[in-house]
Design a protein around this motif. Structure first.
Motif, short mmCIF file in Angstrom:
data_model
loop_
_atom_site.label_atom_id
_atom_site.label_comp_id
_atom_site.label_asym_id
_atom_site.label_seq_id
_atom_site.Cartn_x
_atom_site.Cartn_y
_atom_site.Cartn_z
N TYR A 66 0.89 -1.25 -0.02
CA TYR A 66 0.13 -0.18 -0.12
C TYR A 66 0.72 1.20 0.00
CZ TYR A 66 -4.32 -2.49 0.79
OH TYR A 66 -5.57 -3.15 0.79
N ARG A 67 1.77 1.20 0.78
CA ARG A 67 2.82 2.43 0.85
C ARG A 67 3.20 2.71 -0.62
NH1 ARG A 67 7.93 2.41 0.82
NH2 ARG A 67 8.10 0.01 1.68
N ARG A 68 3.73 1.69 -1.18
CA ARG A 68 4.36 1.63 -2.40
C ARG A 68 3.46 2.20 -3.64
NH1 ARG A 68 7.03 -3.52 -4.27
NH2 ARG A 68 7.68 -2.26 -5.96
N ALA A 69 2.18 1.76 -3.30
CA ALA A 69 0.90 2.19 -4.34
C ALA A 69 0.93 3.69 -4.25
CB ALA A 69 -0.13 1.23 -4.10
N ARG A 70 0.65 4.00 -2.81
CA ARG A 70 0.58 5.57 -2.59
C ARG A 70 1.58 6.26 -3.24
NH1 ARG A 70 -4.68 6.55 -0.80
NH2 ARG A 70 -5.46 5.00 0.78
N ALA A 71 2.78 5.75 -3.15
CA ALA A 71 3.86 6.68 -3.78
C ALA A 71 4.00 6.17 -5.32
CB ALA A 71 5.10 6.16 -3.21
N GLY A 72 3.21 5.73 -5.95
CA GLY A 72 3.01 5.44 -7.48
C GLY A 72 4.23 4.51 -7.91
N GLU A 73 4.61 3.76 -7.08
CA GLU A 73 5.46 2.70 -7.31
C GLU A 73 4.94 1.44 -8.02
OE1 GLU A 73 8.18 2.07 -4.13
OE2 GLU A 73 8.67 4.03 -3.80
N VAL A 74 3.88 1.02 -7.39
CA VAL A 74 2.82 -0.17 -7.83
C VAL A 74 1.70 0.35 -8.71
CG1 VAL A 74 1.87 -2.28 -7.07
CG2 VAL A 74 3.75 -1.33 -5.81
N LYS A 75 1.54 0.14 -9.74
CA LYS A 75 0.44 0.43 -10.66
C LYS A 75 -0.77 -0.55 -10.54
CE LYS A 75 3.29 3.71 -12.28
NZ LYS A 75 3.04 5.20 -11.79
N GLU A 76 -2.02 -0.01 -10.71
CA GLU A 76 -3.18 -0.64 -10.77
C GLU A 76 -3.20 -1.59 -9.63
OE1 GLU A 76 -4.89 -2.03 -14.43
OE2 GLU A 76 -2.94 -1.72 -15.31
N THR B 241 -5.17 -2.58 -6.22
CA THR B 241 -6.46 -2.60 -5.72
C THR B 241 -6.91 -1.90 -4.21
OG1 THR B 241 -6.80 -4.96 -6.68
CG2 THR B 241 -8.34 -4.27 -4.93
N GLY B 242 -7.74 -1.15 -4.64
CA GLY B 242 -7.86 -0.26 -3.38
C GLY B 242 -7.43 1.12 -3.49
N ILE B 243 -6.39 1.16 -4.32
CA ILE B 243 -5.83 2.45 -4.32
C ILE B 243 -5.82 2.95 -5.75
CG2 ILE B 243 -3.69 3.82 -4.30
CD1 ILE B 243 -4.73 2.80 -1.65
N SER B 244 -5.28 2.58 -6.89
CA SER B 244 -5.32 2.92 -8.07
C SER B 244 -6.30 1.95 -9.13
CB SER B 244 -4.14 3.05 -8.80
OG SER B 244 -3.24 1.95 -8.64
N SER B 245 -6.95 1.07 -8.54
CA SER B 245 -7.89 -0.06 -9.18
C SER B 245 -8.86 -0.43 -8.15
CB SER B 245 -6.88 -1.27 -9.57
OG SER B 245 -7.70 -1.90 -10.35
N PRO B 246 -10.21 -0.53 -8.66
CA PRO B 246 -11.04 -0.69 -7.91
C PRO B 246 -11.27 -2.14 -7.21
CG PRO B 246 -11.95 -0.75 -10.01
CD PRO B 246 -10.48 -0.43 -10.03
#
Length: 203
Positions: free
Chosen positions: A147-157, A159-164
């Motif tokens: 989640y931390r990496r997703a919030r930082a834009g390091e993990v694309k798509e 779920t819950g952050i940038s993908s539903p």
């Protein structure tokens, strides 16, 4: 994908029913779904442990483990996630034909993919279990740092952050993994399996 018209389904003499009789329980697919960090894998393995002690034949298909082998060629695009779930559903179907209780622990975020998986099975063989936990708690449990990496834009798509994530509308069971102790969650699943006569009532 074009299906090969030269293949013919072979009907075995050892049937699913005979395997179930040998195992002394019915087979089924337990489909655990929920956000990353909702407790799907933890609950699936804890349920399997209890079923093992009851003498049941089981196997857990876990998201990370499957991506090391069967689905190692897939990424995390919408198309690849759909294919990932398709393969898992087909594998779970084979396990049920083998007389096994298959437990799958995947985010499987899209309702259409889960419905397609359900449609592979006969009525009552597919048991959808929603591990319900809010995004905020799942982020707090973020042991992998995803989640931390997703919030930082390091993990694309993600779920819950940038993908539903599309919660189930009518699952067979909703387990409040955010508030209940693990043993209570396991007990709920086992109760459902007894009600549905997958496993026998205790004597």
């Amino acid at each position: 994908m074009n299906k090969n018209t030269n293949t013919v389904w072979h009907h075995a003499t050892v049937t699913r029913y005979r395997r179930e009789q040998l195992n002394n329980h019915r087979s089924a697919a337990l489909w655990f779904t929920g956000l990353s960090g909702a407790g799907k894998s933890t609950l699936a393995h804890a349920v399997e442990e209890e079923l093992y002690h009851l003498g049941c034949r089981t196997f857990v298909l876990d998201g990370d483990n499957v991506r090391h082998g069967l689905c190692s060629d897939l990424g995390f695009s919408t198309e690849d996630r759909t294919e990932n779930i398709r393969r898992i559903a087909e594998m779970a179907k084979l396990l049920t034909e083998a007389g096994v209780i298959a437990l799958t622990a995947f985010i499987s975020p899209f309702r259409s993919d889960r419905e397609r998986a359900r449609n592979l099975f006969s009525h009552g063989d597919f048991i959808e279990i929603y591990c319900q936990a809010p995004l905020e708690l799942c982020e707090q449990r973020d042991v992998k740092g995803l989640y931390r990496r997703a919030r930082a834009g390091e993990v694309k798509e993600f779920t819950g952050i940038s993908s539903p994530y599309e919660p189930p509308l009518n699952p067979e069971l909703v387990v409040a993994t955010d508030s209940l102790p693990l043993e209570d969650c396991v007990a709920q699943v086992l109760t459902l399996l007894r009600v549905r006569e997958v496993i026998k009532q205790p004597e």
